[in-house]
Design an enzyme around this catalytic site. Structure first.
Site, mmCIF file in Angstrom:
data_model
loop_
_atom_site.group_PDB
_atom_site.id
_atom_site.type_symbol
_atom_site.label_atom_id
_atom_site.label_comp_id
_atom_site.label_asym_id
_atom_site.label_seq_id
_atom_site.Cartn_x
_atom_site.Cartn_y
_atom_site.Cartn_z
ATOM 1 N N ASN A 50 -21.417 -3.428 11.100
ATOM 2 C CA ASN A 50 -20.931 -3.899 12.398
ATOM 3 C C ASN A 50 -19.811 -4.936 12.307
ATOM 4 O O ASN A 50 -18.824 -4.858 13.034
ATOM 5 C CB ASN A 50 -22.090 -4.427 13.243
ATOM 6 C CG ASN A 50 -22.884 -5.510 12.550
ATOM 7 O OD1 ASN A 50 -22.943 -5.587 11.330
ATOM 8 N ND2 ASN A 50 -23.517 -6.364 13.342
ATOM 9 N N SER B 157 -30.841 -4.599 8.930
ATOM 10 C CA SER B 157 -32.019 -4.491 9.776
ATOM 11 C C SER B 157 -33.201 -5.238 9.182
ATOM 12 O O SER B 157 -33.296 -5.430 7.966
ATOM 13 C CB SER B 157 -32.393 -3.018 9.966
ATOM 14 O OG SER B 157 -32.928 -2.481 8.766
ATOM 15 N N GLU C 26 -30.157 -12.118 6.349
ATOM 16 C CA GLU C 26 -29.779 -12.304 7.755
ATOM 17 C C GLU C 26 -30.024 -10.961 8.421
ATOM 18 O O GLU C 26 -29.335 -9.984 8.157
ATOM 19 C CB GLU C 26 -28.314 -12.744 7.875
ATOM 20 C CG GLU C 26 -27.989 -13.309 9.248
ATOM 21 C CD GLU C 26 -27.355 -12.300 10.172
ATOM 22 O OE1 GLU C 26 -28.063 -11.793 11.061
ATOM 23 O OE2 GLU C 26 -26.163 -12.020 10.004
ATOM 24 N N CYS D 109 -25.568 -8.653 15.614
ATOM 25 C CA CYS D 109 -26.908 -9.225 15.458
ATOM 26 C C CYS D 109 -27.139 -10.376 16.423
ATOM 27 O O CYS D 109 -28.277 -10.647 16.814
ATOM 28 C CB CYS D 109 -27.127 -9.677 14.017
ATOM 29 S SG CYS D 109 -25.884 -10.858 13.440
#
Length: 485
Positions: A154, A232, A253, A287
């Site tokens: 992302n 994830s 993270e 996130c």
């Protein structure tokens, strides 16, 4: 030959070479699904070669002066700025980033590199007192050796760089394994940046590999002492388990189910503007993106009205258009999953007041109201342009709902009383939270990380120093010490 054909090789031992796997990976534009480039994947043997190269080169890299390491990082930031237009185009084509998001990602990365260029000068040796006469206790801060970095799709450039740059700055070797969907911006481009900046060969390696082929080798390999993983929660738990089994340190993270709490005294217009940005930036595939917008019932209807009006100003479409803010989701599977959650939540009582068209992987913004915390769209991290707005009757209920999640990454509070906002913020179980701002914030000199299932460890500033170094106690007995034998 494709536009990105130069990115078809692995970077191992300072050389650009073909992977030894029998499998290829096709890197595709998530908007029109055109092929950007194919790459021969890395094999288990390639992973080993990368780690061996990093370990060998690290020995001399650690001995280089702080001035040398700092200068190379600063040069890398300069190279990245000079190649901004190129990497922006890669981020748009490879990740579906808008122009605004792609440029912000470059800005974040440059800021991080420059911040971490100061870390070489913070590798201090301290002296502490001893109860033994004539003894001097020294505490040395040292690099761990080699760091393995696994990064997601992302924010691939930034989320790789925030681990690679500090790890290099303090004298480590690094091997990065970027996401298969974004291996150019998440790995190979970064390797090229540092190569141009003059980083010695072998210190940084980039391998593009399929986990289904190499299994857990990247994590289990005996050389890396720290694994940095962003992704994830489900995969992060697996990474943590493997690292624990092999006594490796880990920085994780992971996912987020971030809230914005809008209290009854909030500026509704400002809160709605912030919520639209924090929800729909990069299609919600962040996130830190807002997953749940919790609004006091006294201002709920007005907030929903203003939020909808502002959402309708968003342009969706091809991210190659500079005016587009919402582009495609990274995959069809992701889109189908969130569609199921939307339909399930509507069956559970949520009201859909806006549901745009879906074309291919492009989903126009969706707004669901009267959402409760037990609905699918509120329980799960969406990674999609779907706004879930939850009404509450009190501040206490808002805090309870905010904390009723396995996640704790980011969040925000909107209120007319800033200090009261801070009091509320401190009651939310999260690693980061912002008063009168939205949840997507990055700054290089502050600790970035989550609580609960959102991860362990902190990136940023001197907190990165703690993640990628170790301490060693060396005592020096300057006077003869009496022994009973």
């Amino acid at each position: 030959m494709t536009k990105f054909s130069q990115w078809s090789n692995q970077y191992i031992g300072g050389e650009w070479r073909k992977g030894q796997s029998q499998s290829e990976n096709s890197n595709q534009n998530p908007f029109d699904h055109s092929e950007l480039v194919k790459i021969q994947l890395a094999s288990v043997e390639d992973i080993d070669a990368a780690y061996q190269s990093a370990a060998k080169a690290q020995k001399s890299w650690q001995k280089s002066s702080p001035e040398t390491r700092s200068a190379i990082l600063k040069k890398a930031a300069e190279v990245l700025e000079n190649r901004r237009e190129e990497i922006v185009q890669i981020l748009i084509a490879e990740t579906g980033s808008s122009f605004a998001k792609a440029n912000a990602e470059v800005d974040f990365s440059i800021a991080d590199i420059n911040e971490f260029a100061e870390l070489p000068f913070q590798m201090e040796t301290s002296v502490v007192s001893s109860v033994i006469p004539g003894k001097e206790n020294r505490v040395y801060r040292l690099p761990v050796g080699v760091v393995g970095v696994i990064s997601p799709f992302n924010f691939p450039l930034y989320l790789s760089m925030r681990a690679i740059a500090p790890a290099l700055a303090v004298g480590n070797g690094v091997v990065v394994k970027p996401g298969l969907q974004t291996f150019i911006s998440g790995g190979l481009f970064i390797a090229k940046i540092f190569e141009e900046a003059g980083l010695p060969k072998g210190v940084l390696n980039a391998v593009v590999a399929s986990s289904s082929e190499i299994g857990d080798v990247f994590i289990e390999h005996p050389i890396p002492k720290v694994i940095s993983f962003t992704g994830s929660t489900a995969v992060g738990k697996r990474v943590g388990e493997i690292c624990g089994k092999h006594f490796k340190r880990v920085a994780l993270e992971l996912g987020g189910n971030n809230v914005m709490i809008v209290l009854e005294d909030a500026d509704i217009n400002q809160a709605a503007s912030a919520a639209v940005f924090g929800k729909f930036l990069h299609q919600g595939q962040i996130c830190m993106a807002l997953n749940r917008i919790i609004v006091d019932r006294k201002i709920y209807d007005k907030f929903v009205q203003v939020f909808k009006e502002k959402t309708q100003l968003i342009k969706s479409g091809n991210p190659a258009d500079p005016e587009v803010f919402v582009g495609p989701l990274i995959s069809k599977n992701q889109l189908e999953q969130v569609q199921e959650w939307i339909d399930e939540s509507i069956r559970e009582g949520a009201v859909c007041i806006q549901r745009g068209n879906v074309t291919g992987t492009l989903m126009e913004p969706v707004i669901l109201t009267n959402v409760t915390n037990d609905m699918a769209i509120a329980k799960n991290e969406q990674f999609a342009p779907v706004a879930a707005i939850l009404p509450v009757d009190s501040e206490a209920e808002a805090i309870r709902i905010a904390n009723d999640s396995e996640y704790g990454l980011s969040g925000s509070i909107f209120t007319g009383d800033l200090e009261h906002g801070v009091e509320v913020a401190l009651q939310i179980q999260t690693g980061m939270i912002h008063v009168n701002d939205q949840s997507v914030n990055c700054e290089s000199n502050v600790p970035f990380g989550g609580e609960k299932s959102s991860g362990v460890g902190r990136y940023g500033g001197h907190w990165s120093l703690d993640e990628f170094t170790t301490t060693r106690w060396v005592s020096v007995q300057k006077e003869n010490r009496p022994f009973p034998f």
